[in-house]
Design a protein around this motif. Structure first.
Motif, mmCIF file in Angstrom:
data_model
loop_
_atom_site.group_PDB
_atom_site.id
_atom_site.type_symbol
_atom_site.label_atom_id
_atom_site.label_comp_id
_atom_site.label_asym_id
_atom_site.label_seq_id
_atom_site.Cartn_x
_atom_site.Cartn_y
_atom_site.Cartn_z
ATOM 1 N N LEU A 138 0.653 -1.162 -0.003
ATOM 2 C CA LEU A 138 0.017 0.112 -0.030
ATOM 3 C C LEU A 138 0.954 1.275 0.160
ATOM 4 N N THR A 139 2.062 0.985 0.900
ATOM 5 C CA THR A 139 2.928 2.562 0.706
ATOM 6 C C THR A 139 3.431 2.650 -0.614
ATOM 7 N N ASN A 140 3.697 1.592 -1.437
ATOM 8 C CA ASN A 140 4.408 1.562 -2.739
ATOM 9 C C ASN A 140 3.567 2.333 -3.609
ATOM 10 N N ALA A 141 2.026 1.839 -3.638
ATOM 11 C CA ALA A 141 0.788 2.522 -4.182
ATOM 12 C C ALA A 141 0.563 3.915 -3.795
ATOM 13 N N LEU A 142 1.021 4.216 -2.699
ATOM 14 C CA LEU A 142 0.818 5.703 -2.134
ATOM 15 C C LEU A 142 2.004 6.474 -2.959
ATOM 16 N N CYS A 143 3.109 6.121 -3.052
ATOM 17 C CA CYS A 143 4.306 6.713 -3.430
ATOM 18 C C CYS A 143 4.091 6.928 -4.898
ATOM 19 N N VAL A 144 3.589 5.766 -5.830
ATOM 20 C CA VAL A 144 3.086 6.105 -7.252
ATOM 21 C C VAL A 144 1.957 7.139 -7.184
ATOM 22 N N GLN A 145 1.038 6.951 -6.571
ATOM 23 C CA GLN A 145 -0.047 7.917 -6.987
ATOM 24 C C GLN A 145 -0.009 9.287 -6.391
ATOM 25 N N LYS A 146 1.073 9.785 -5.306
ATOM 26 C CA LYS A 146 1.133 10.961 -4.948
ATOM 27 C C LYS A 146 2.610 11.368 -5.767
ATOM 28 N N ILE A 174 5.720 10.624 -5.170
ATOM 29 C CA ILE A 174 6.860 10.916 -4.269
ATOM 30 C C ILE A 174 8.065 10.741 -4.879
ATOM 31 N N PRO A 175 8.856 11.867 -4.835
ATOM 32 C CA PRO A 175 10.186 11.550 -5.357
ATOM 33 C C PRO A 175 10.940 10.380 -4.964
ATOM 34 N N GLU A 176 11.778 9.665 -5.790
ATOM 35 C CA GLU A 176 12.635 8.592 -5.524
ATOM 36 C C GLU A 176 13.498 8.697 -4.406
ATOM 37 N N ASP A 177 14.094 9.928 -4.152
ATOM 38 C CA ASP A 177 14.951 9.996 -3.086
ATOM 39 C C ASP A 177 14.154 10.311 -1.764
ATOM 40 N N ARG A 178 12.877 10.612 -1.779
ATOM 41 C CA ARG A 178 12.133 10.694 -0.478
ATOM 42 C C ARG A 178 11.518 9.199 -0.176
ATOM 43 N N GLN A 179 11.259 8.325 -1.000
ATOM 44 C CA GLN A 179 10.456 7.212 -0.822
ATOM 45 C C GLN A 179 11.071 6.279 0.280
ATOM 46 N N PRO A 180 12.514 6.094 0.167
ATOM 47 C CA PRO A 180 13.133 5.316 1.447
ATOM 48 C C PRO A 180 12.641 5.817 2.881
ATOM 49 N N LYS A 181 12.677 7.084 3.165
ATOM 50 C CA LYS A 181 12.189 7.671 4.235
ATOM 51 C C LYS A 181 10.630 7.477 4.642
ATOM 52 N N VAL A 182 9.986 7.413 3.634
ATOM 53 C CA VAL A 182 8.224 7.377 3.731
ATOM 54 C C VAL A 182 8.185 5.766 4.204
ATOM 55 N N PHE A 183 8.918 4.907 3.393
ATOM 56 C CA PHE A 183 8.986 3.243 3.837
ATOM 57 C C PHE A 183 9.321 3.105 5.211
ATOM 58 N N ARG A 184 10.458 3.764 5.565
ATOM 59 C CA ARG A 184 11.221 3.569 6.851
ATOM 60 C C ARG A 184 10.285 4.303 8.034
ATOM 61 N N THR A 185 9.677 5.170 7.850
ATOM 62 C CA THR A 185 8.703 5.800 8.770
ATOM 63 C C THR A 185 7.599 4.822 9.198
ATOM 64 N N ILE A 186 7.014 4.559 8.010
ATOM 65 C CA ILE A 186 5.628 3.597 8.033
ATOM 66 C C ILE A 186 6.117 2.328 8.564
ATOM 67 N N ASN A 187 7.365 1.789 8.286
ATOM 68 C CA ASN A 187 7.532 0.333 8.712
ATOM 69 C C ASN A 187 7.548 0.235 10.195
ATOM 70 N N VAL A 188 8.374 1.618 10.770
ATOM 71 C CA VAL A 188 8.710 1.871 12.228
ATOM 72 C C VAL A 188 7.466 1.923 12.801
#
Length: 63
Positions: A21-29, A31-45
């Protein structure tokens, strides 16, 4: 003991699905490639904290 194994399997499924779902959010919104790891890390934590607190709650309520 059976509750622990069941909870681990459910937790792995939840983490996998949340990442999907996070990947779908990044694609839909877009989100730049360089910010995606931070989004994934935050949500996973945050999801991991939620799962651990749920597991502790189940352990304490079963005793």
């Amino acid at each position: 003991m059976a509750i622990a194994f069941l909870f681990v399997w459910v937790a792995v499924f939840i983490l996998f699905y949340i990442n999907k779902l996070t990947n779908a959010l990044c694609v839909q919104k877009e989100i730049p490639e360089d910010r995606q790891p931070k989004v994934f890390r935050t949500i996973n934590v945050l999801i991991t904290i939620l799962l651990i607190s749920s597991y502790v709650d189940i352990l304490l309520s079963s005793k």
